[in-house]
Design a protein around this motif. Structure first.
Motif, PDB file in Angstrom:
ATOM      1  N   PRO A  61       0.831  -1.199   0.000  1.00 17.43           N
ATOM      2  CA  PRO A  61       0.000   0.000   0.000  1.00 17.43           C
ATOM      3  C   PRO A  61       0.873   1.260   0.000  1.00 17.43           C
ATOM      4  O   PRO A  61       1.793   1.374   0.793  1.00 17.43           O
ATOM      5  CB  PRO A  61      -0.800  -0.100   1.295  1.00 17.43           C
ATOM      6  CG  PRO A  61      -0.545  -1.461   1.844  1.00 17.43           C
ATOM      7  CD  PRO A  61       0.676  -2.007   1.191  1.00 17.43           C
ATOM      8  N   ASP A  62       0.617   2.130  -0.925  1.00 15.75           N
ATOM      9  CA  ASP A  62       1.348   3.401  -1.033  1.00 15.75           C
ATOM     10  C   ASP A  62       2.860   3.220  -1.159  1.00 15.75           C
ATOM     11  O   ASP A  62       3.631   4.094  -0.765  1.00 15.75           O
ATOM     12  CB  ASP A  62       1.034   4.318   0.153  1.00 15.75           C
ATOM     13  CG  ASP A  62      -0.432   4.705   0.205  1.00 15.75           C
ATOM     14  OD1 ASP A  62      -1.014   4.937  -0.870  1.00 15.75           O
ATOM     15  OD2 ASP A  62      -0.996   4.750   1.318  1.00 15.75           O
ATOM     16  N   GLY A  63       3.312   2.054  -1.656  1.00 17.05           N
ATOM     17  CA  GLY A  63       4.738   1.843  -1.888  1.00 17.05           C
ATOM     18  C   GLY A  63       5.555   1.530  -0.659  1.00 17.05           C
ATOM     19  O   GLY A  63       6.790   1.567  -0.714  1.00 17.05           O
ATOM     20  N   GLU A  64       4.901   1.199   0.447  1.00 18.88           N
ATOM     21  CA  GLU A  64       5.635   0.972   1.700  1.00 18.88           C
ATOM     22  C   GLU A  64       6.572  -0.230   1.621  1.00 18.88           C
ATOM     23  O   GLU A  64       7.699  -0.180   2.105  1.00 18.88           O
ATOM     24  CB  GLU A  64       4.656   0.802   2.863  1.00 18.88           C
ATOM     25  CG  GLU A  64       3.932   2.087   3.190  1.00 18.88           C
ATOM     26  CD  GLU A  64       2.560   1.865   3.789  1.00 18.88           C
ATOM     27  OE1 GLU A  64       2.074   0.719   3.789  1.00 18.88           O
ATOM     28  OE2 GLU A  64       1.972   2.851   4.237  1.00 18.88           O
ATOM     29  N   GLU A  67       9.572   0.707  -0.548  1.00 24.99           N
ATOM     30  CA  GLU A  67      10.547   1.509   0.196  1.00 24.99           C
ATOM     31  C   GLU A  67      11.430   0.630   1.082  1.00 24.99           C
ATOM     32  O   GLU A  67      12.641   0.810   1.155  1.00 24.99           O
ATOM     33  CB  GLU A  67       9.838   2.563   1.064  1.00 24.99           C
ATOM     34  CG  GLU A  67       9.218   3.699   0.281  1.00 24.99           C
ATOM     35  CD  GLU A  67      10.231   4.576  -0.418  1.00 24.99           C
ATOM     36  OE1 GLU A  67      11.324   4.828   0.133  1.00 24.99           O
ATOM     37  OE2 GLU A  67       9.937   4.991  -1.555  1.00 24.99           O
ATOM     38  N   ARG A  95       6.922   3.487  -9.305  1.00 26.56           N
ATOM     39  CA  ARG A  95       7.499   4.833  -9.181  1.00 26.56           C
ATOM     40  C   ARG A  95       7.220   5.678 -10.424  1.00 26.56           C
ATOM     41  O   ARG A  95       6.947   6.869 -10.313  1.00 26.56           O
ATOM     42  CB  ARG A  95       8.994   4.766  -8.912  1.00 26.56           C
ATOM     43  CG  ARG A  95       9.327   4.294  -7.522  1.00 26.56           C
ATOM     44  CD  ARG A  95      10.774   4.617  -7.183  1.00 26.56           C
ATOM     45  NE  ARG A  95      11.226   3.905  -6.026  1.00 26.56           N
ATOM     46  CZ  ARG A  95      11.042   4.281  -4.760  1.00 26.56           C
ATOM     47  NH1 ARG A  95      10.372   5.388  -4.504  1.00 26.56           N
ATOM     48  NH2 ARG A  95      11.506   3.583  -3.767  1.00 26.56           N
ATOM     49  N   ARG A  98       3.683   6.750 -10.079  1.00 22.13           N
ATOM     50  CA  ARG A  98       3.582   7.666  -8.942  1.00 22.13           C
ATOM     51  C   ARG A  98       4.196   9.017  -9.290  1.00 22.13           C
ATOM     52  O   ARG A  98       3.674  10.059  -8.899  1.00 22.13           O
ATOM     53  CB  ARG A  98       4.277   7.046  -7.721  1.00 22.13           C
ATOM     54  CG  ARG A  98       4.209   7.880  -6.478  1.00 22.13           C
ATOM     55  CD  ARG A  98       2.809   7.852  -5.880  1.00 22.13           C
ATOM     56  NE  ARG A  98       2.814   8.625  -4.654  1.00 22.13           N
ATOM     57  CZ  ARG A  98       1.911   9.546  -4.355  1.00 22.13           C
ATOM     58  NH1 ARG A  98       0.898   9.762  -5.147  1.00 22.13           N
ATOM     59  NH2 ARG A  98       1.993  10.222  -3.235  1.00 22.13           N
ATOM     60  N   GLN A 101       1.669  11.014 -11.194  1.00 20.66           N
ATOM     61  CA  GLN A 101       0.602  11.480 -10.296  1.00 20.66           C
ATOM     62  C   GLN A 101       1.076  12.684  -9.477  1.00 20.66           C
ATOM     63  O   GLN A 101       0.357  13.673  -9.327  1.00 20.66           O
ATOM     64  CB  GLN A 101       0.191  10.372  -9.324  1.00 20.66           C
ATOM     65  CG  GLN A 101      -0.574   9.241  -9.930  1.00 20.66           C
ATOM     66  CD  GLN A 101      -0.799   8.109  -8.921  1.00 20.66           C
ATOM     67  OE1 GLN A 101      -0.132   8.017  -7.898  1.00 20.66           O
ATOM     68  NE2 GLN A 101      -1.749   7.252  -9.218  1.00 20.66           N
ATOM     69  N   MET A 125       5.172  13.382   2.293  1.00 18.75           N
ATOM     70  CA  MET A 125       5.693  12.493   1.247  1.00 18.75           C
ATOM     71  C   MET A 125       7.046  11.962   1.660  1.00 18.75           C
ATOM     72  O   MET A 125       7.737  12.581   2.476  1.00 18.75           O
ATOM     73  CB  MET A 125       5.897  13.263  -0.060  1.00 18.75           C
ATOM     74  CG  MET A 125       4.720  13.955  -0.612  1.00 18.75           C
ATOM     75  SD  MET A 125       5.240  14.953  -2.030  1.00 18.75           S
ATOM     76  CE  MET A 125       3.988  16.203  -1.945  1.00 18.75           C
ATOM     77  N   ASN A 126       7.455  10.865   1.016  1.00 17.82           N
ATOM     78  CA  ASN A 126       8.811  10.363   1.252  1.00 17.82           C
ATOM     79  C   ASN A 126       9.797  11.182   0.414  1.00 17.82           C
ATOM     80  O   ASN A 126       9.396  12.034  -0.388  1.00 17.82           O
ATOM     81  CB  ASN A 126       8.897   8.856   0.966  1.00 17.82           C
ATOM     82  CG  ASN A 126       8.644   8.510  -0.484  1.00 17.82           C
ATOM     83  OD1 ASN A 126       9.045   9.210  -1.404  1.00 17.82           O
ATOM     84  ND2 ASN A 126       7.960   7.398  -0.697  1.00 17.82           N
ATOM     85  N   GLU A 129       9.323  11.219  -3.439  1.00 21.97           N
ATOM     86  CA  GLU A 129       8.160  12.003  -3.848  1.00 21.97           C
ATOM     87  C   GLU A 129       8.426  13.502  -3.726  1.00 21.97           C
ATOM     88  O   GLU A 129       8.048  14.279  -4.613  1.00 21.97           O
ATOM     89  CB  GLU A 129       6.946  11.588  -3.019  1.00 21.97           C
ATOM     90  CG  GLU A 129       6.518  10.157  -3.263  1.00 21.97           C
ATOM     91  CD  GLU A 129       5.484   9.633  -2.288  1.00 21.97           C
ATOM     92  OE1 GLU A 129       4.719   8.731  -2.668  1.00 21.97           O
ATOM     93  OE2 GLU A 129       5.445  10.117  -1.126  1.00 21.97           O
TER      94      GLU A 129
END
Length: 161
Positions: A61-64, A67, A95, A98, A101, A125-126, A129
């Motif tokens: 979820p959300d690239g966790e 990462e 990525r 993302r 987006q 954001m990380n 991002e």
């Protein structure tokens, strides 16, 4: 970029790719791994090798999960080379999607800054991002800065002075 620097970055990509291949074997997943050098950093991309491979599980979820895997790949490189790596990992083009987006959101915030003449704060954001947003803002001729502490760090877009 010198040939020596490029070879060093490609070597980092190779080390990370070996680590990721072992991980995919453990998970009994098939994937193609592409290694490149972009913007002065190694990039490793994992794409599905066949229609039945659900690489999105490696994104989370959300690239966790992505990462976390990137951090592990960087640690694998560091343990072999002794150097801290700035390696970027992408899985199933997460990525890339993302990035587009975020660029859209940044452009919308830039329009708001220009229209109202006030600073606009974006959602947390990380680092990846935030870098995407900073690049879009710079390209638009405005100013941006990161504020707050991780994991709640965010970008503030300011009117041109």
């Amino acid at each position: 970029m010198t040939d020596e620097t490029r070879k060093s970055l490609e070597s980092e990509g190779d080390i990370a790719a070996d680590f990721l291949e072992e991980l995919l074997d453990i998970l009994d997943m098939d994937g193609d791994i592409d290694i490149s050098v972009e913007a002065g950093r190694p990039k490793v991309a994992v794409v599905a090798d066949g229609p039945n491979q659900d690489m999105k599980r490696l994104v989370g979820p959300d690239g966790e999960v992505l990462e976390a895997l990137q951090d592990l790949a960087r640690l694998a490189v560091q343990s072999e080379t002794g150097n801290i790596s700035r390696l970027m990992l992408d899985i199933a083009d997460f990525r890339a999607g993302r990035k587009e987006q975020l660029a859209e959101k940044a452009r919308a915030s830039i329009a708001e800054v220009r229209e109202k003449g006030v600073s606009v704060s974006m959602a947390p954001m990380n680092a990846f991002e935030r870098k995407v947003v900073h690049d879009v803002v710079l390209e638009a001729g405005l100013v941006s800065e990161s504020e707050g502490e991780d994991p709640h760090r965010y970008v503030v877009i300011k009117p041109a002075e």
